[in-house]
Write a protein that holds these residues in place. Structure first.
Motif, PDB file in Angstrom:
ATOM      1  N   PRO A   1       4.097 -11.671  11.521  1.00 13.15           N
ATOM      2  CA  PRO A   1       3.115 -12.504  10.817  1.00 13.15           C
ATOM      3  C   PRO A   1       1.844 -11.769  10.415  1.00 13.15           C
ATOM      4  O   PRO A   1       1.087 -12.262   9.580  1.00 13.15           O
ATOM      5  N   ARG A   2       1.625 -10.573  10.959  1.00  9.45           N
ATOM      6  CA  ARG A   2       0.442  -9.798  10.562  1.00  9.45           C
ATOM      7  C   ARG A   2       0.621  -9.106   9.207  1.00  9.45           C
ATOM      8  O   ARG A   2      -0.326  -8.596   8.636  1.00  9.45           O
ATOM      9  N   LEU A   3       1.858  -9.110   8.691  1.00 12.38           N
ATOM     10  CA  LEU A   3       2.126  -8.461   7.406  1.00 12.38           C
ATOM     11  C   LEU A   3       2.351  -9.499   6.315  1.00 12.38           C
ATOM     12  O   LEU A   3       2.786 -10.609   6.582  1.00 12.38           O
ATOM     13  N   ARG A   4       2.075  -9.102   5.087  1.00  8.83           N
ATOM     14  CA  ARG A   4       2.377  -9.959   3.934  1.00  8.83           C
ATOM     15  C   ARG A   4       3.028  -9.116   2.853  1.00  8.83           C
ATOM     16  O   ARG A   4       2.717  -7.936   2.675  1.00  8.83           O
ATOM     17  N   LEU A   5       3.955  -9.731   2.130  1.00  5.14           N
ATOM     18  CA  LEU A   5       4.655  -9.081   1.031  1.00  5.14           C
ATOM     19  C   LEU A   5       3.734  -9.007  -0.167  1.00  5.14           C
ATOM     20  O   LEU A   5       3.058  -9.977  -0.508  1.00  5.14           O
ATOM     21  N   VAL A   6       3.688  -7.855  -0.822  1.00  5.13           N
ATOM     22  CA  VAL A   6       2.896  -7.665  -2.028  1.00  5.13           C
ATOM     23  C   VAL A   6       3.825  -7.828  -3.222  1.00  5.13           C
ATOM     24  O   VAL A   6       4.866  -7.180  -3.289  1.00  5.13           O
ATOM     25  N   SER A   7       3.442  -8.672  -4.142  1.00 10.40           N
ATOM     26  CA  SER A   7       4.281  -8.873  -5.327  1.00 10.40           C
ATOM     27  C   SER A   7       3.763  -8.028  -6.485  1.00 10.40           C
ATOM     28  O   SER A   7       2.600  -7.648  -6.526  1.00 10.40           O
ATOM     29  N   GLY A   8       4.667  -7.740  -7.418  1.00  5.51           N
ATOM     30  CA  GLY A   8       4.287  -7.056  -8.647  1.00  5.51           C
ATOM     31  C   GLY A   8       3.861  -5.609  -8.504  1.00  5.51           C
ATOM     32  O   GLY A   8       2.956  -5.161  -9.203  1.00  5.51           O
ATOM     33  N   ILE A   9       4.521  -4.846  -7.634  1.00  7.16           N
ATOM     34  CA  ILE A   9       4.173  -3.427  -7.541  1.00  7.16           C
ATOM     35  C   ILE A   9       4.867  -2.656  -8.662  1.00  7.16           C
ATOM     36  O   ILE A   9       5.782  -3.156  -9.306  1.00  7.16           O
ATOM     37  N   ALA A  10       4.445  -1.425  -8.885  1.00  7.64           N
ATOM     38  CA  ALA A  10       4.923  -0.628 -10.016  1.00  7.64           C
ATOM     39  C   ALA A  10       6.422  -0.326  -9.961  1.00  7.64           C
ATOM     40  O   ALA A  10       7.067  -0.252 -10.996  1.00  7.64           O
ATOM     41  N   HIS A  11       6.969  -0.135  -8.770  1.00  7.58           N
ATOM     42  CA  HIS A  11       8.398   0.165  -8.628  1.00  7.58           C
ATOM     43  C   HIS A  11       9.169  -1.135  -8.488  1.00  7.58           C
ATOM     44  O   HIS A  11       9.080  -1.805  -7.470  1.00  7.58           O
ATOM     45  N   ARG A  12       9.938  -1.495  -9.480  1.00  7.04           N
ATOM     46  CA  ARG A  12      10.657  -2.780  -9.465  1.00  7.04           C
ATOM     47  C   ARG A  12      11.672  -2.886  -8.341  1.00  7.04           C
ATOM     48  O   ARG A  12      11.881  -3.951  -7.801  1.00  7.04           O
ATOM     49  N   ALA A  13      12.323  -1.814  -7.992  1.00  9.31           N
ATOM     50  CA  ALA A  13      13.361  -1.860  -6.959  1.00  9.31           C
ATOM     51  C   ALA A  13      12.791  -1.691  -5.552  1.00  9.31           C
ATOM     52  O   ALA A  13      13.534  -1.678  -4.583  1.00  9.31           O
ATOM     53  N   ARG A  14      11.483  -1.567  -5.442  1.00  3.64           N
ATOM     54  CA  ARG A  14      10.839  -1.293  -4.163  1.00  3.64           C
ATOM     55  C   ARG A  14      10.032  -2.508  -3.708  1.00  3.64           C
ATOM     56  O   ARG A  14       9.402  -3.168  -4.509  1.00  3.64           O
ATOM     57  N   SER A  15      10.052  -2.765  -2.400  1.00  4.15           N
ATOM     58  CA  SER A  15       9.235  -3.829  -1.812  1.00  4.15           C
ATOM     59  C   SER A  15       8.153  -3.193  -0.958  1.00  4.15           C
ATOM     60  O   SER A  15       8.347  -2.117  -0.388  1.00  4.15           O
ATOM     61  N   LEU A  16       7.015  -3.899  -0.840  1.00  3.88           N
ATOM     62  CA  LEU A  16       5.869  -3.383  -0.100  1.00  3.88           C
ATOM     63  C   LEU A  16       5.245  -4.509   0.709  1.00  3.88           C
ATOM     64  O   LEU A  16       5.022  -5.601   0.191  1.00  3.88           O
ATOM     65  N   TRP A  17       4.969  -4.221   1.985  1.00  2.00           N
ATOM     66  CA  TRP A  17       4.245  -5.136   2.860  1.00  2.00           C
ATOM     67  C   TRP A  17       3.001  -4.433   3.345  1.00  2.00           C
ATOM     68  O   TRP A  17       3.031  -3.229   3.647  1.00  2.00           O
TER      69      TRP A  17
END
Length: 84
Positions: free
Chosen positions: A62-78
């Motif tokens: 719960p301390r992390l959140r997903l970031v939407s709309g990053i430059a790499h479409r196939a990559r996810s970032l928290w």
């Protein structure tokens, strides 16, 4: 001569500590590969590696959140949530 061994493999507990101590860092995932980047704005760099099970535990923290709309479409970032 010193040889750089590359990023270390860590567990979810160590990774969340790292992310909390380095607020500019982020958790990245691409093609089932997971890593911690030292700067969430430059997700190509890898300082720590996680296996899939540990990464799944970490991304659901719960301390992390997903970031939407990053430059790499196939990559996810928290990133660590900012607590106010």
């Amino acid at each position: 001569m010193s040889v750089d061994a590359g990023p270390s493999r860590v567990d979810a507990e160590y990774a969340i500590e790292y992310l909390q101590e380095h607020p500019e860092a982020g958790l990245c995932c691409e093609d089932r590969r997971w890593w911690i980047t030292p700067n969430a704005n430059e997700t190509d760099r890898q300082v720590l590696l996680l296996d899939g099970i540990e990464a799944e535990r970490l991304k659901d923290n719960p301390r992390l959140r997903l970031v939407s709309g990053i430059a790499h479409r196939a990559r996810s970032l928290w990133i660590v949530r900012r607590m106010t």
